[in-house]
Enzyme design. Structure first.
Site, PDB file in Angstrom:
ATOM      1  N   GLY A  72       1.013  -1.468   0.398  1.00 22.35           N
ATOM      2  CA  GLY A  72       0.561   0.107   0.290  1.00 22.35           C
ATOM      3  C   GLY A  72       0.973   1.189   0.340  1.00 22.35           C
ATOM      4  N   ASN A  99      -8.096   3.935   8.293  1.00 20.34           N
ATOM      5  CA  ASN A  99      -7.199   2.573   8.170  1.00 20.34           C
ATOM      6  C   ASN A  99      -7.520   3.232  10.204  1.00 20.34           C
ATOM      7  OD1 ASN A  99      -5.473   4.900   7.820  1.00 20.34           O
ATOM      8  ND2 ASN A  99      -4.062   3.979   8.884  1.00 20.34           N
ATOM      9  N   CYS A 103       1.095   3.464  12.960  1.00 23.34           N
ATOM     10  CA  CYS A 103       2.200   4.338  12.360  1.00 23.34           C
ATOM     11  C   CYS A 103       2.192   4.953  13.005  1.00 23.34           C
ATOM     12  CB  CYS A 103       1.193   4.411  10.924  1.00 23.34           C
ATOM     13  SG  CYS A 103       1.313   2.705   9.954  1.00 23.34           S
TER      14      CYS A 103
HETATM   15  C1  LIG Z   1      -2.091  -0.782   5.795  1.00 22.21           C
HETATM   16  C2  LIG Z   1      -2.759   1.012   5.231  1.00 22.21           C
HETATM   17  C3  LIG Z   1      -1.234   1.319   3.608  1.00 22.21           C
HETATM   18  C4  LIG Z   1       0.365   1.011   3.949  1.00 22.21           C
HETATM   19  O1  LIG Z   1      -0.050  -0.831   3.562  1.00 22.21           O
HETATM   20  P1  LIG Z   1       1.323  -1.227   3.138  1.00 22.21           P
HETATM   21  O2  LIG Z   1       0.865  -2.613   2.624  1.00 22.21           O
HETATM   22  O3  LIG Z   1       1.027  -1.635   4.676  1.00 22.21           O
HETATM   23  O4  LIG Z   1       2.484  -0.238   2.915  1.00 22.21           O
HETATM   24  C5  LIG Z   1      -1.783   2.312   3.270  1.00 22.21           C
HETATM   25  N1  LIG Z   1      -2.867   3.286   3.227  1.00 22.21           N
HETATM   26  C6  LIG Z   1      -3.750   2.233   4.406  1.00 22.21           C
HETATM   27  C7  LIG Z   1      -5.105   2.875   4.620  1.00 22.21           C
HETATM   28  C8  LIG Z   1      -3.244   1.402   5.275  1.00 22.21           C
HETATM   29  O5  LIG Z   1      -4.517   0.899   6.221  1.00 22.21           O
END
Ligand SMILES: *Cc1c(COP(=O)(O)O)cnc(C)c1O
Length: 395
Positions: free
Chosen positions: A73, A153, A327
């Protein structure tokens, strides 16, 4: 044997499902070829990646050549925002995003600001919903990018993406959504939504970590951020993560197959939890929207106590949760999401995110409620703030 702690942190990551693990295994050992190689091993890997791309494309109603594999992501978010900014800088330098985006978006926006781009933020209401009237008033003829996550998230709020896309397109801006929390949980049809770009990640939906995808609608020009070999139709260099991609497609396929069952089951756990907490714990606030909400998410602010201290006592009692987002926890900053929702700093510090999964049970939820009641009571008894105000409030 000692019992494993209860896991209520599925928004941070999920365990890999067995089906995906089984499907991935041969691609580490027997079918290990580099898809760029012109021989048997290479061709077998190409077949697997093509099949995974077809699967993922069909699950979001995209064409296979609109799906680009990434490392997750974070890379997809970076690529979408930076890639559009750099490809469209002649048209304009105005970028609009929501203030509750993931750090992958917010820090990329900050970096672009240093390059001379103008970053403007949408307004969100107390539940985290984007204010569409305000958005309409700030999108301009020189706006090149409008981006908002499909579901948050931290507080779980589900955003009106179709309406946001329409507002962006009326002014000729590119519309992006971060669907990392939504893909595999909510039904997504990219054509119906009209989005130009969409981020996805495998590890939030029982797939492997370190793999994701960016949907790029055919015809949308995006500059590469990872330059290298000719992988991903010359747009993203780096040796293809074949096993990861195979696992991602399998996990996504299962998530869609089980989507209604999981939605109903997980949201019933969440609703039971929310009801009990709100009725049995005083001075607690549910953050986010009550109904426009991810099925797994329950985010609470507890008055008079730090989120970190509840987290600590839950951990001791064998319950794994997050304070705010994975995070931002660890930094002592209050959550940027809760501040954007208008929470006071003290409450923004006292938040805990519970995110349930398909393997959780009602017994686990009930156990957690008992532990929370006990810890919150104890922590408040130690809190000078609570002693000062508590007597007045507890009549
Ligand atoms: C977890 C998350 C990300 C990051 O994704 P990764 O695959 O862990 O790098 C980005 N956006 C949202 C909304 C997330 O929940």
């Amino acid at each position: 044997m000692e019992r494993k702690p209860i896991y209520f942190d599925h928004a941070a990551t999920t365990p890999l499902c067995k089906e995906a693990l089984i499907k991935m295994t041969p691609y580490f050992t027997e079918i290990f070829g580099n898809p760029n190689s012109q021989h048997y091993y290479g061709r077998e890997s190409v077949k697997a990646v093509d099949e995974a791309r077809d699967t993922i494309a069909s699950l979001i109603n995209a064409k296979p050549n609109e799906v680009y594999f990434t490392s997750g992501g974070t890379e997809s978010d970076n690529w979408a925002l930076r890639g559009i900014a750099h490809a469209r800088k002649e048209k304009g330098k105005h970028i609009v995003i929501s203030p509750i985006e993931h750090a992958a978006m917010l820090s990329t926006a900050k970096a672009l600001k240093k390059e001379g781009f103008e970053i403007e933020y949408m307004k969100v209401d107390e539940f985290g919903l984007v204010d569409l009237e305000h958005l309409k008033s700030i999108v301009r003829d020189d706006t090149i990018f409008v981006g908002c996550m499909m579901a948050n998230n931290e507080v779980g709020t589900i955003e009106p993406i179709k309406e946001i896309v329409q507002i962006a397109h009326e002014k000729g801006a590119i519309a992006f959504t971060d669907a990392v929390q939504a893909a595999g949980v909510l039904k997504i049809d990219v054509k119906e939504l009209g989005v130009d770009l969409m981020s996805m990640s495998a590890h939030k939906i029982y797939g492997p970590k370190g793999v994701g995808a960016l949907y790029i609608r055919n015809g949308v020009k995006v500059e590469s951020i990872l330059t290298g070999g000719h992988q991903e139709r010359m747009k993203r260099g780096g040796t293809t993560n074949v096993a990861g991609i195979v696992g991602f497609a399998e996990a996504f396929k299962i998530a869609i197959k089980e989507i209604d069952d999981n939605f109903n089951y997980v949201s019933s756990l969440r609703d039971h939890f929310i009801e009990r907490i709100l009725s049995e714990v005083p001075f607690v606030k549910l953050n986010g929207h009550r109904t426009k909400r991810l099925p797994a998410n329950a985010d609470f602010s507890f008055d008079f106590i730090e989120g970190e201290s509840i987290l600590f006592s839950l951990d001791l009692a064998g319950i794994s949760v997050s304070s705010g987002s994975a995070c931002s926890s660890g930094s002592l900053e209050p959550s940027h999401v809760l501040l954007a929702l208008g929470l006071e700093e003290a409450l923004a510090h006292g938040s805990i995110r519970f995110s349930f999964g398909k393997h959780n049970t009602k017994e686990e939820v009930d156990y957690a409620v008992e532990v929370i009641k006990e810890s919150v009571k104890k922590l408040r008894e130690m809190s000078p703030l609570f002693k000062a105000e508590g007597d007045i409030k507890y009549v």
